[in-house]
Design a protein around this motif. Sequence first.
Motif, PDB file in Angstrom:
ATOM      1  N   ARG A  10       0.806  -1.217   0.000  1.00  0.00           N
ATOM      2  CA  ARG A  10       0.000   0.000   0.000  1.00  0.00           C
ATOM      3  C   ARG A  10       0.841   1.270   0.000  1.00  0.00           C
ATOM      4  O   ARG A  10       0.319   2.353  -0.200  1.00  0.00           O
ATOM      5  CB  ARG A  10      -0.935   0.026   1.207  1.00  0.00           C
ATOM      6  N   GLY A  11       2.115   1.188   0.251  1.00  0.00           N
ATOM      7  CA  GLY A  11       2.933   2.393   0.284  1.00  0.00           C
ATOM      8  C   GLY A  11       4.377   2.089  -0.044  1.00  0.00           C
ATOM      9  O   GLY A  11       4.787   0.941  -0.219  1.00  0.00           O
ATOM     10  N   LYS A  12       5.157   3.148  -0.139  1.00  0.00           N
ATOM     11  CA  LYS A  12       6.565   3.000  -0.430  1.00  0.00           C
ATOM     12  C   LYS A  12       7.265   2.330   0.745  1.00  0.00           C
ATOM     13  O   LYS A  12       7.058   2.684   1.901  1.00  0.00           O
ATOM     14  CB  LYS A  12       7.184   4.363  -0.701  1.00  0.00           C
ATOM     15  N   ALA A  13       8.119   1.344   0.437  1.00  0.00           N
ATOM     16  CA  ALA A  13       8.791   0.597   1.498  1.00  0.00           C
ATOM     17  C   ALA A  13       9.716   1.500   2.312  1.00  0.00           C
ATOM     18  O   ALA A  13       9.801   1.379   3.534  1.00  0.00           O
ATOM     19  CB  ALA A  13       9.569  -0.563   0.904  1.00  0.00           C
ATOM     20  N   LYS A  14      10.395   2.423   1.635  1.00  0.00           N
ATOM     21  CA  LYS A  14      11.307   3.306   2.364  1.00  0.00           C
ATOM     22  C   LYS A  14      10.535   4.235   3.296  1.00  0.00           C
ATOM     23  O   LYS A  14      10.960   4.489   4.432  1.00  0.00           O
ATOM     24  CB  LYS A  14      12.143   4.130   1.399  1.00  0.00           C
ATOM     25  N   ASN A  15       9.413   4.754   2.842  1.00  0.00           N
ATOM     26  CA  ASN A  15       8.612   5.624   3.694  1.00  0.00           C
ATOM     27  C   ASN A  15       8.066   4.860   4.902  1.00  0.00           C
ATOM     28  O   ASN A  15       8.041   5.381   6.027  1.00  0.00           O
ATOM     29  CB  ASN A  15       7.456   6.234   2.889  1.00  0.00           C
ATOM     30  N   LEU A  16       7.615   3.618   4.668  1.00  0.00           N
ATOM     31  CA  LEU A  16       7.140   2.796   5.782  1.00  0.00           C
ATOM     32  C   LEU A  16       8.272   2.500   6.767  1.00  0.00           C
ATOM     33  O   LEU A  16       8.065   2.504   7.991  1.00  0.00           O
ATOM     34  CB  LEU A  16       6.551   1.486   5.256  1.00  0.00           C
ATOM     35  N   TYR A  17       9.471   2.242   6.226  1.00  0.00           N
ATOM     36  CA  TYR A  17      10.617   1.990   7.103  1.00  0.00           C
ATOM     37  C   TYR A  17      10.914   3.218   7.954  1.00  0.00           C
ATOM     38  O   TYR A  17      11.188   3.104   9.148  1.00  0.00           O
ATOM     39  CB  TYR A  17      11.843   1.627   6.274  1.00  0.00           C
ATOM     40  N   GLN A  18      10.852   4.399   7.345  1.00  0.00           N
ATOM     41  CA  GLN A  18      11.114   5.632   8.094  1.00  0.00           C
ATOM     42  C   GLN A  18      10.092   5.833   9.204  1.00  0.00           C
ATOM     43  O   GLN A  18      10.441   6.215  10.326  1.00  0.00           O
ATOM     44  CB  GLN A  18      11.095   6.819   7.134  1.00  0.00           C
ATOM     45  N   ILE A  19       8.824   5.554   8.913  1.00  0.00           N
ATOM     46  CA  ILE A  19       7.770   5.706   9.934  1.00  0.00           C
ATOM     47  C   ILE A  19       7.997   4.732  11.081  1.00  0.00           C
ATOM     48  O   ILE A  19       7.937   5.111  12.261  1.00  0.00           O
ATOM     49  CB  ILE A  19       6.386   5.497   9.289  1.00  0.00           C
ATOM     50  N   ARG A  20       8.270   3.463  10.724  1.00  0.00           N
ATOM     51  CA  ARG A  20       8.514   2.469  11.770  1.00  0.00           C
ATOM     52  C   ARG A  20       9.764   2.807  12.578  1.00  0.00           C
ATOM     53  O   ARG A  20       9.791   2.642  13.803  1.00  0.00           O
ATOM     54  CB  ARG A  20       8.660   1.083  11.141  1.00  0.00           C
ATOM     55  N   TYR A  21      10.793   3.262  11.889  1.00  0.00           N
ATOM     56  CA  TYR A  21      12.044   3.594  12.582  1.00  0.00           C
ATOM     57  C   TYR A  21      11.834   4.751  13.558  1.00  0.00           C
ATOM     58  O   TYR A  21      12.338   4.723  14.694  1.00  0.00           O
ATOM     59  CB  TYR A  21      13.112   3.966  11.559  1.00  0.00           C
ATOM     60  N   GLU A  22      11.109   5.783  13.143  1.00  0.00           N
ATOM     61  CA  GLU A  22      10.866   6.926  14.030  1.00  0.00           C
ATOM     62  C   GLU A  22      10.027   6.517  15.240  1.00  0.00           C
ATOM     63  O   GLU A  22      10.272   6.993  16.358  1.00  0.00           O
ATOM     64  CB  GLU A  22      10.189   8.050  13.250  1.00  0.00           C
ATOM     65  N   LYS A  23       9.049   5.626  15.034  1.00  0.00           N
ATOM     66  CA  LYS A  23       8.253   5.150  16.165  1.00  0.00           C
ATOM     67  C   LYS A  23       9.128   4.357  17.142  1.00  0.00           C
ATOM     68  O   LYS A  23       9.024   4.530  18.363  1.00  0.00           O
ATOM     69  CB  LYS A  23       7.099   4.282  15.670  1.00  0.00           C
ATOM     70  N   GLU A  24       9.963   3.487  16.580  1.00  0.00           N
ATOM     71  CA  GLU A  24      10.849   2.697  17.448  1.00  0.00           C
ATOM     72  C   GLU A  24      11.850   3.596  18.177  1.00  0.00           C
ATOM     73  O   GLU A  24      12.160   3.366  19.351  1.00  0.00           O
ATOM     74  CB  GLU A  24      11.591   1.660  16.600  1.00  0.00           C
ATOM     75  N   ARG A  25      12.341   4.614  17.478  1.00  0.00           N
ATOM     76  CA  ARG A  25      13.283   5.537  18.114  1.00  0.00           C
ATOM     77  C   ARG A  25      12.617   6.297  19.262  1.00  0.00           C
ATOM     78  O   ARG A  25      13.191   6.451  20.339  1.00  0.00           O
ATOM     79  CB  ARG A  25      13.806   6.520  17.071  1.00  0.00           C
ATOM     80  N   ASP A  26      11.374   6.768  19.032  1.00  0.00           N
ATOM     81  CA  ASP A  26      10.656   7.469  20.095  1.00  0.00           C
ATOM     82  C   ASP A  26      10.369   6.538  21.272  1.00  0.00           C
ATOM     83  O   ASP A  26      10.440   6.949  22.435  1.00  0.00           O
ATOM     84  CB  ASP A  26       9.337   8.033  19.552  1.00  0.00           C
ATOM     85  N   LYS A  27      10.066   5.272  20.962  1.00  0.00           N
ATOM     86  CA  LYS A  27       9.816   4.307  22.035  1.00  0.00           C
ATOM     87  C   LYS A  27      11.078   4.092  22.868  1.00  0.00           C
ATOM     88  O   LYS A  27      11.018   4.022  24.106  1.00  0.00           O
ATOM     89  CB  LYS A  27       9.349   2.977  21.429  1.00  0.00           C
ATOM     90  N   LYS A  28      12.224   3.991  22.203  1.00  0.00           N
ATOM     91  CA  LYS A  28      13.481   3.800  22.927  1.00  0.00           C
ATOM     92  C   LYS A  28      13.837   5.036  23.741  1.00  0.00           C
ATOM     93  O   LYS A  28      14.370   4.930  24.846  1.00  0.00           O
ATOM     94  CB  LYS A  28      14.606   3.463  21.951  1.00  0.00           C
ATOM     95  N   ARG A  29      13.545   6.213  23.201  1.00  0.00           N
ATOM     96  CA  ARG A  29      13.818   7.430  23.960  1.00  0.00           C
ATOM     97  C   ARG A  29      12.962   7.501  25.218  1.00  0.00           C
ATOM     98  O   ARG A  29      13.442   7.903  26.286  1.00  0.00           O
ATOM     99  CB  ARG A  29      13.570   8.655  23.082  1.00  0.00           C
ATOM    100  N   LEU A  30      11.691   7.113  25.098  1.00  0.00           N
ATOM    101  CA  LEU A  30      10.828   7.090  26.276  1.00  0.00           C
ATOM    102  C   LEU A  30      11.316   6.056  27.290  1.00  0.00           C
ATOM    103  O   LEU A  30      11.304   6.307  28.502  1.00  0.00           O
ATOM    104  CB  LEU A  30       9.384   6.794  25.860  1.00  0.00           C
ATOM    105  N   ALA A  31      11.733   4.879  26.780  1.00  0.00           N
ATOM    106  CA  ALA A  31      12.268   3.860  27.681  1.00  0.00           C
ATOM    107  C   ALA A  31      13.541   4.356  28.363  1.00  0.00           C
ATOM    108  O   ALA A  31      13.758   4.108  29.555  1.00  0.00           O
ATOM    109  CB  ALA A  31      12.552   2.569  26.910  1.00  0.00           C
ATOM    110  N   HIS A  32      14.364   5.065  27.602  1.00  0.00           N
ATOM    111  CA  HIS A  32      15.578   5.630  28.184  1.00  0.00           C
ATOM    112  C   HIS A  32      15.239   6.650  29.261  1.00  0.00           C
ATOM    113  O   HIS A  32      15.853   6.666  30.348  1.00  0.00           O
ATOM    114  CB  HIS A  32      16.406   6.286  27.078  1.00  0.00           C
TER     115      HIS A  32
END
Length: 234
Positions: free
Chosen positions: A65-87
Motif C-alpha cells: 500500500r505504500g513506499k517501502a522506504k517511507n514505511l521503514y522511516q515511519i517504523r524507525y521513528e516510532k521505534e526511536r521514540d519508544k526507545k527514547r521514552l524507555a531511556h
Amino acid sequence: MSMLPDDLWRSIMQIGVETKTLDYKSLCCLSITCRRFRRLAFEDSLWSPLLLSDFPSTTNNSISRGKAKNLYQIRYEKERDKKRLAHRRAVLRIESEIAVHLRKIREIKLRSLEEKRKMNEAVGELLNLHRIRGASVALNVWQPEMIRSRQREMVQQTNVPVHVRINALEMEVSLCKQQIAAFDRAIQFQKKKRRAAEEELDSVKYHPLQNLQNTSGHSSGCRVRSKRLKGTSD
C-alpha cells in the motif's frame, strides 16, 4: 564505476541487503554519494527486505500500500521514540533510586548521631558515679571533715545503689556502641548501592538509544559493554 550498468549495481545492493552487509544506514549513505545511487538506493526492492527483517510485524499488504522506504522511516521513528521514552523512564527510575539511597543515608546518620548523644550522656553519668563511689569509699575510710562538701552532696543525692546504676550504664554504653557500629555498616551498604546506581546512570546516559527493557537492578551488562568499548578504544 560509472561504466557499470544500473542492473549490476542493483544486484550488488540486493546481495548486500540479503547478506546483511548493507543496512539502512549504509543505504542512506549511498543515497547521498550521487544522483545515480540515490535513485537506486530508494527502490522498494532494497527496502522491502530491510523492512521485513528489522520490523517483523510488518505485513506484505502494508508494503504494497505504500513506499517501502517511507514505511521503514515511519517504523524507525516510532521505534526511536519508544526507545527514547524507555531511556527517559530508566533514567528517572535510577535517579529515584539514588534519591532513596541518599535519604536513607541521612536518616541513618541522624539515628547514629542520636545514639552517640545517648552514649555520651551515659558515659558522663558513669564518670560521675565513679566519683560518687570514690566519695563513698572516702567517707568510710577518712574522717568526715576531710571530705569535701561536693562529694558529700553527691553521696547524699544518690537514690539508687551506685554499683547497680554503674552496671546499667556500662550495659547501655555497650549497647550504644553496638548500635552505632550497625548504623555505620548500614551507611556503608547504602553508599555502595548508591555508587552502583550512579554507575548505572552514567552507563545508561552513555548509551541513550539502547534497548532498556531489561535494565533493572545493577547495570552489570551496561558496565561490561562500556568496558569493552573502552578496551577497543585503547
